[in-house]
Write an enzyme that holds these catalytic residues in place. Structure first.
Site, PDB file in Angstrom:
ATOM      1  N   ASP A 173      -4.070   2.076   1.718  1.00  0.00           N
ATOM      2  CA  ASP A 173      -4.480   2.413  -0.044  1.00  0.00           C
ATOM      3  C   ASP A 173      -4.000   3.762  -0.669  1.00  0.00           C
ATOM      4  O   ASP A 173      -3.236   4.648  -0.596  1.00  0.00           O
ATOM      5  CB  ASP A 173      -5.835   2.108  -0.425  1.00  0.00           C
ATOM      6  CG  ASP A 173      -5.753   2.497  -1.590  1.00  0.00           C
ATOM      7  OD1 ASP A 173      -5.927   1.475  -2.431  1.00  0.00           O
ATOM      8  OD2 ASP A 173      -7.147   2.804  -2.102  1.00  0.00           O
ATOM      9  N   ASP A 203      -4.477   4.286  -4.878  1.00  0.00           N
ATOM     10  CA  ASP A 203      -5.500   5.639  -5.634  1.00  0.00           C
ATOM     11  C   ASP A 203      -6.837   5.871  -4.553  1.00  0.00           C
ATOM     12  O   ASP A 203      -7.689   4.973  -3.981  1.00  0.00           O
ATOM     13  CB  ASP A 203      -6.484   4.793  -6.941  1.00  0.00           C
ATOM     14  CG  ASP A 203      -4.855   4.714  -7.793  1.00  0.00           C
ATOM     15  OD1 ASP A 203      -4.896   5.606  -8.694  1.00  0.00           O
ATOM     16  OD2 ASP A 203      -4.161   2.979  -7.603  1.00  0.00           O
ATOM     17  N   ASP A 251     -10.540   3.169  -0.533  1.00  0.00           N
ATOM     18  CA  ASP A 251     -11.344   3.354  -0.713  1.00  0.00           C
ATOM     19  C   ASP A 251     -12.395   2.340  -1.078  1.00  0.00           C
ATOM     20  O   ASP A 251     -13.068   2.398  -1.437  1.00  0.00           O
ATOM     21  CB  ASP A 251     -11.191   5.082  -1.537  1.00  0.00           C
ATOM     22  CG  ASP A 251     -10.640   4.569  -2.447  1.00  0.00           C
ATOM     23  OD1 ASP A 251      -9.981   3.457  -2.995  1.00  0.00           O
ATOM     24  OD2 ASP A 251     -11.315   5.264  -3.275  1.00  0.00           O
TER      25      ASP A 251
END
Ligand SMILES: [Mg+2]
Length: 382
Positions: free
Chosen positions: A131, A133, A324
């Site tokens: 991922d 961000d 996240d």
């Protein structure tokens, strides 16, 4: 107790103070749970909340008052005002530490368990999914300035020289690609709805691959553009709001919006979407997300990329997915259901997750990626 573990304890203490303050401020949908709530009951509340958020057709009779669960969820999951710790924080801290310790036993650090991960990769090709961000870059106020560090870029470049590597993001593919600046990677933007591979055949692929380009939601492009323009117009009266066109999905950022305006912003967004039953509204960390109702997500993107690399229905592959956010759970679940590879959640707090391991923050992601590269280089030299 070692100095290192003492520091970790202190970091953890800060995290639980923050978590406690959030829970105190927004008790109805506390996340992580308050001291009195067990992780399981919190998870049930959270699932119920997500069900409420998943408006599907954009219809429904949910209003957007401050006391509405939908708006409360924006506040709970996207806190802006964190109270300083109060006197009764100490026992809560102890409780949260215990809870976090319990969570860490079922989702241990990928760094501490590095050797176990490597052991599981014996005879298998590691394939990396990352991922962006909150994983490769820190979460910042201005989403246009979520830059990754040169050190992280170097680590990802080294990683991709040893393993097939894909970036999987909710962002527009071109945007995340412009942040990462590495042409040798696979990019899956718009939550996996816009996938493109490197132009050159990948040296690690099991079968001959050609340039990958897959866009399962192409038919939605005119609609997304139309809604983007409507949202920009409708939300311009809310100071600090930002509508981002991610090509196959839209984001309405509220990280710079006064908390008192969140209800009004949500109301405006929903008023636009009521005319578009083929779009659905969800939200993540300080962002409302609008995307097509098609059954496609980061988990589907992971499966598509594995197939593109020739690893579909093969046992000699170990996918590792690091992320996240809630949208990364779709990918974690795919790995868990396939009993193949590991999901690694980046989080400083206990969360319900399908991930097997955890890392606390992007700096730990950087350490993990470097260790993978060092291990690969070392094993190649032997
Ligand atoms: Mg993320």
């Amino acid at each position: 107790m070692t100095k290192q573990s003492l520091v970790r304890r202190q970091d953890l203490a800060v995290a639980v103070v923050v978590a406690s303050a959030i829970a105190d401020a927004f008790p109805r949908f506390s996340y992580p749970p308050t001291a009195a709530a067990a992780t399981v009951s919190c998870a049930k509340n959270y699932k119920r909340l997500l069900h409420q958020l998943d408006l599907g057709s954009g219809g429904g009779a949910v209003g957007f008052r401050r006391d509405n669960p939908w708006v409360q969820s924006m506040m709970t999951l996207s806190p802006t005002q964190i109270k300083p710790p109060v006197a009764r924080t100490a026992p809560l801290m102890a409780s949260h530490v215990e809870e976090y310790d319990a969570w860490m036993r079922s989702h241990p650090s990928a760094l501490s368990n590095f050797e176990d991960i490597i052991a599981a990769s014996k005879g298998k090709q590691i394939v990396m999914f990352l991922d962006y961000d909150g994983t490769l870059s820190p979460i910042v106020e201005d989403p246009d300035r979520a830059f990754m560090s040169d050190e992280m870029r170097e680590a990802v470049r080294d990683l991709a020289s040893h393993f097939p590597t894909a970036i999987v993001s909710g962002r527009c593919r071109e945007k995340v690609s412009s942040f990462v600046k590495l042409s040798e990677l696979y990019y899956a933007g718009s939550h996996g709805m816009d996938i493109k591979g490197p132009n050159d055949e990948h040296k690690h692929a099991k079968t001959r691959t050609k340039a990958v380009l897959f866009q399962p939601a192409s038919e939605f492009l005119p609609m997304i553009d139309e809604v983007y323009k409507s949202l920009v117009e409708t939300t311009k009266s809310i100071p600090g709001s930002r509508v981002e066109n991610n090509k196959f999905c839209l984001s309405v950022h509220f990280r710079c919006v006064d908390e008192k305006k969140w209800s009004s912003l949500a109301d405006k967004v929903r008023s636009v979407l009521k005319d578009y039953p083929k779009l659905r509204l969800t939200h993540g960390r300080k962002v409302l997300e609008i995307r097509p109702t098609i059954k496609w997500d980061k988990g589907k993107a992971l499966e598509f990329l594995l197939e593109s690399l020739g690893f579909d229905d093969r046992n000699d592959v170990l996918p590792l997915y690091i992320g996240d956010d809630r949208t990364d759970e779709d990918a974690f679940k795919v790995l868990r259901d396939r009993r193949q590879g590991f999901g690694i959640l980046v989080s400083k707090i206990a969360k319900e997750t399908n991930a097997s391991f955890s890392l606390r923050e992007p700096t730990e992601v950087l350490r993990f990626l470097r260790r993978l590269v060092e291990w690969k280089q070392f094993s190649a030299d032997c």
